[in-house]
Design an enzyme around this catalytic site. Structure first.
Site, PDB file in Angstrom:
ATOM      1  N   LYS A   8      27.455  23.999   4.477  1.00 50.22           N
ATOM      2  CA  LYS A   8      28.113  22.715   4.135  1.00 50.22           C
ATOM      3  C   LYS A   8      27.155  21.554   4.369  1.00 50.22           C
ATOM      4  CE  LYS A   8      28.841  20.763   8.409  1.00 50.22           C
ATOM      5  NZ  LYS A   8      28.078  19.679   8.947  1.00 50.22           N
ATOM      6  N   PRO A  93      19.574  27.628   7.234  1.00 48.37           N
ATOM      7  CA  PRO A  93      18.810  27.315   8.438  1.00 48.37           C
ATOM      8  C   PRO A  93      19.734  27.180   9.659  1.00 48.37           C
ATOM      9  CG  PRO A  93      18.161  25.874   6.624  1.00 48.37           C
ATOM     10  CD  PRO A  93      19.338  26.654   6.150  1.00 48.37           C
ATOM     11  N   ALA A  96      20.921  23.302  12.109  1.00 52.16           N
ATOM     12  CA  ALA A  96      20.460  22.398  11.057  1.00 52.16           C
ATOM     13  C   ALA A  96      21.499  21.354  10.672  1.00 52.16           C
ATOM     14  CB  ALA A  96      20.093  23.217   9.824  1.00 52.16           C
ATOM     15  N   GLY A 100      26.043  26.786   9.646  1.00 49.29           N
ATOM     16  CA  GLY A 100      25.746  28.179   9.302  1.00 49.29           C
ATOM     17  C   GLY A 100      26.574  29.168  10.119  1.00 49.29           C
ATOM     18  N   SER A 103      30.275  28.973   9.297  1.00 46.92           N
ATOM     19  CA  SER A 103      30.543  29.534   7.990  1.00 46.92           C
ATOM     20  C   SER A 103      30.560  31.063   8.056  1.00 46.92           C
ATOM     21  CB  SER A 103      29.472  29.041   7.008  1.00 46.92           C
ATOM     22  OG  SER A 103      29.810  29.427   5.729  1.00 46.92           O
ATOM     23  N   ASP A 135      34.151  23.300  13.097  1.00 48.30           N
ATOM     24  CA  ASP A 135      33.798  23.309  11.670  1.00 48.30           C
ATOM     25  C   ASP A 135      34.361  24.529  10.945  1.00 48.30           C
ATOM     26  OD1 ASP A 135      32.406  20.943  11.498  1.00 48.30           O
ATOM     27  OD2 ASP A 135      30.437  21.843  11.822  1.00 48.30           O
TER      28      ASP A 135
HETATM   29  P1  ATP Z   1      27.084  22.559  12.893  1.00 50.56           P
HETATM   30  O1  ATP Z   1      26.705  21.956  11.580  1.00 50.56           O
HETATM   31  O2  ATP Z   1      28.447  23.250  12.858  1.00 50.56           O
HETATM   32  O3  ATP Z   1      26.878  21.661  14.061  1.00 50.56           O
HETATM   33  P2  ATP Z   1      24.551  23.895  13.099  1.00 50.56           P
HETATM   34  O4  ATP Z   1      24.092  24.102  11.690  1.00 50.56           O
HETATM   35  O5  ATP Z   1      23.961  22.712  13.780  1.00 50.56           O
HETATM   36  O6  ATP Z   1      26.127  23.828  13.119  1.00 50.56           O
HETATM   37  P3  ATP Z   1      24.470  26.692  13.624  1.00 50.56           P
HETATM   38  O7  ATP Z   1      23.251  27.183  12.922  1.00 50.56           O
HETATM   39  O8  ATP Z   1      25.781  26.936  13.008  1.00 50.56           O
HETATM   40  O9  ATP Z   1      24.233  25.148  13.950  1.00 50.56           O
HETATM   41  O10 ATP Z   1      24.599  27.301  15.090  1.00 50.56           O
HETATM   42  C1  ATP Z   1      23.603  27.159  16.013  1.00 50.56           C
HETATM   43  C2  ATP Z   1      23.960  27.823  17.348  1.00 50.56           C
HETATM   44  O11 ATP Z   1      25.018  28.786  17.265  1.00 50.56           O
HETATM   45  C3  ATP Z   1      22.747  28.553  17.828  1.00 50.56           C
HETATM   46  O12 ATP Z   1      22.629  28.228  19.203  1.00 50.56           O
HETATM   47  C4  ATP Z   1      23.062  30.013  17.634  1.00 50.56           C
HETATM   48  O13 ATP Z   1      22.479  30.823  18.664  1.00 50.56           O
HETATM   49  C5  ATP Z   1      24.577  30.079  17.716  1.00 50.56           C
HETATM   50  N1  ATP Z   1      25.144  31.100  16.799  1.00 50.56           N
HETATM   51  C6  ATP Z   1      26.109  31.983  17.092  1.00 50.56           C
HETATM   52  N2  ATP Z   1      26.409  32.732  16.017  1.00 50.56           N
HETATM   53  C7  ATP Z   1      25.648  32.311  14.996  1.00 50.56           C
HETATM   54  C8  ATP Z   1      25.514  32.688  13.636  1.00 50.56           C
HETATM   55  N3  ATP Z   1      26.246  33.677  13.091  1.00 50.56           N
HETATM   56  N4  ATP Z   1      24.643  32.011  12.869  1.00 50.56           N
HETATM   57  C9  ATP Z   1      23.926  30.984  13.398  1.00 50.56           C
HETATM   58  N5  ATP Z   1      23.988  30.603  14.684  1.00 50.56           N
HETATM   59  C10 ATP Z   1      24.845  31.244  15.490  1.00 50.56           C
END
Ligand code: ATP
Length: 283
Positions: A8, A93, A96, A100, A103, A135
């Site tokens: 997203k 990524p 990010a 991810g 989702s 999210d």
């Molecule tokens: P958001 O936009 O919801 O704040 P993000 O993009 O910043 O999320 P993600 O990549 O969703 O961050 O998640 C990062 C953290 O979640 C990392 O510390 C990772 O170890 C943990 N994590 C647990 N499960 C997953 C997964 N299936 N994919 C990615 N990260 C994961």
């Protein structure tokens, strides 16, 4: 079962204030893109959820949000965990601002619901997802939506007209808790025009939405990271993006394009900046 977990982007992100429970009230317009993780789920009969991914640093146990979603599903259904092997090909990524992990969790909920013949509606699934992360409810529903509260109060919006999206996740990461802590003390220079963006969506006006994109967390970034995100946005605009912003708590910067060759040019130019660069489109 195979299922995709779309990333997203935040077309707008506003922080309205801090709540007595310590969380912040947010108002954001969310948009799914085609860029997605690919998940494969297989029942293993062991009672355990095992996760394997192509990224060695991600948790392979119940700390993985995909595993948490499966456990919450069985809990909500009053069933004993049957055990599951989840394989995730991560393409979105990590850390990010693109949800991810959330989702992946939402994709597991959708897949388990499908395997049982869709006993739950999307809002019911979203409710289960809320217990995994703020999210996740949006990721269950996807598309274009207004997310309020902690992100779990959702209102579907008219779809953003299809467009190209170029995004760049620089090689550094941002601490989400640190940024939330900082946002209270920062004087916000500017707020997104969420109402105007919603009206532009209603009118099918892509340029009108793109012009109004803004994320208040940009003002809370440490100086060097702020400069870097600005550089990326400037390149996107120079290449013909209709608008550019940062997603979530960053550091991913993205631009919306109605012209594919401009989007391709932006992808090439951003590749020189390092980090992960993608050309995708809205879904
Ligand atoms: P958001 O936009 O919801 O704040 P993000 O993009 O910043 O999320 P993600 O990549 O969703 O961050 O998640 C990062 C953290 O979640 C990392 O510390 C990772 O170890 C943990 N994590 C647990 N499960 C997953 C997964 N299936 N994919 C990615 N990260 C994961």
């Amino acid at each position: 079962m195979e299922v995709l977990a779309h990333a997203k982007l935040n077309l707008t992100l506003d922080v309205l204030g801090k709540r007595p429970d310590g969380y912040h009230d947010l108002r954001m317009i969310m948009q799914s893109v085609a860029l997605a993780d690919a998940l494969t789920l297989k029942e293993n009969g062991s009672g355990e959820v095992r996760v394997s991914t192509n990224l060695h640093f991600l948790p392979n146990n119940e700390k993985n949000l995909a595993a948490q979603a499966a456990l919450r599903w069985w809990e909500a259904r009053g069933q004993t965990p049957r055990g599951l092997d989840i394989t995730i090909e991560k393409r979105v990524p990590v850390c990010a601002g693109m949800a991810g992990g959330s989702s992946d969790a939402a994709a597991v909920l959708r897949a388990l619901n499908r395997a049982e013949g869709e006993p739950l509606s999307p809002p019911d699934l979203a409710k289960i997802g809320e217990r995994v992360g703020s999210d996740v409810p949006y990721c269950v529903i996807g598309g274009t939506a207004l997310a309020e509260g902690r992100g779990e109060v959702l209102t579907p919006l008219p779809s953003l007209p299809r467009c190209w999206v170029v995004l760049c996740k620089p090689e550094f990461s941002i601490s989400t808790p640190a940024l939330f802590a900082k946002i209270d003390s920062v004087r916000l220079r500017c707020r997104p025009d969420t109402q105007g963006a919603v009206a532009a969506l209603g009118a099918g006006d892509l340029a009108g939405v793109a012009r109004r994109m803004y994320n208040v967390f940009e003002d809370a970034l440490p100086e060097r990271q702020h400069a870097r995100v600005n550089d990326l946005k400037n390149v996107l605009i120079q290449c013909g993006a209709l608008g550019a912003s940062m997603s979530g708590t960053g550091p991913t910067a993205f631009g919306l394009f109605d012209d594919e060759s401009c989007a391709q040019q932006a992808r090439e130019r951003l590749s020189d900046f390092g980090g992960e660069v993608f050309l995708t489109y809205t879904v």
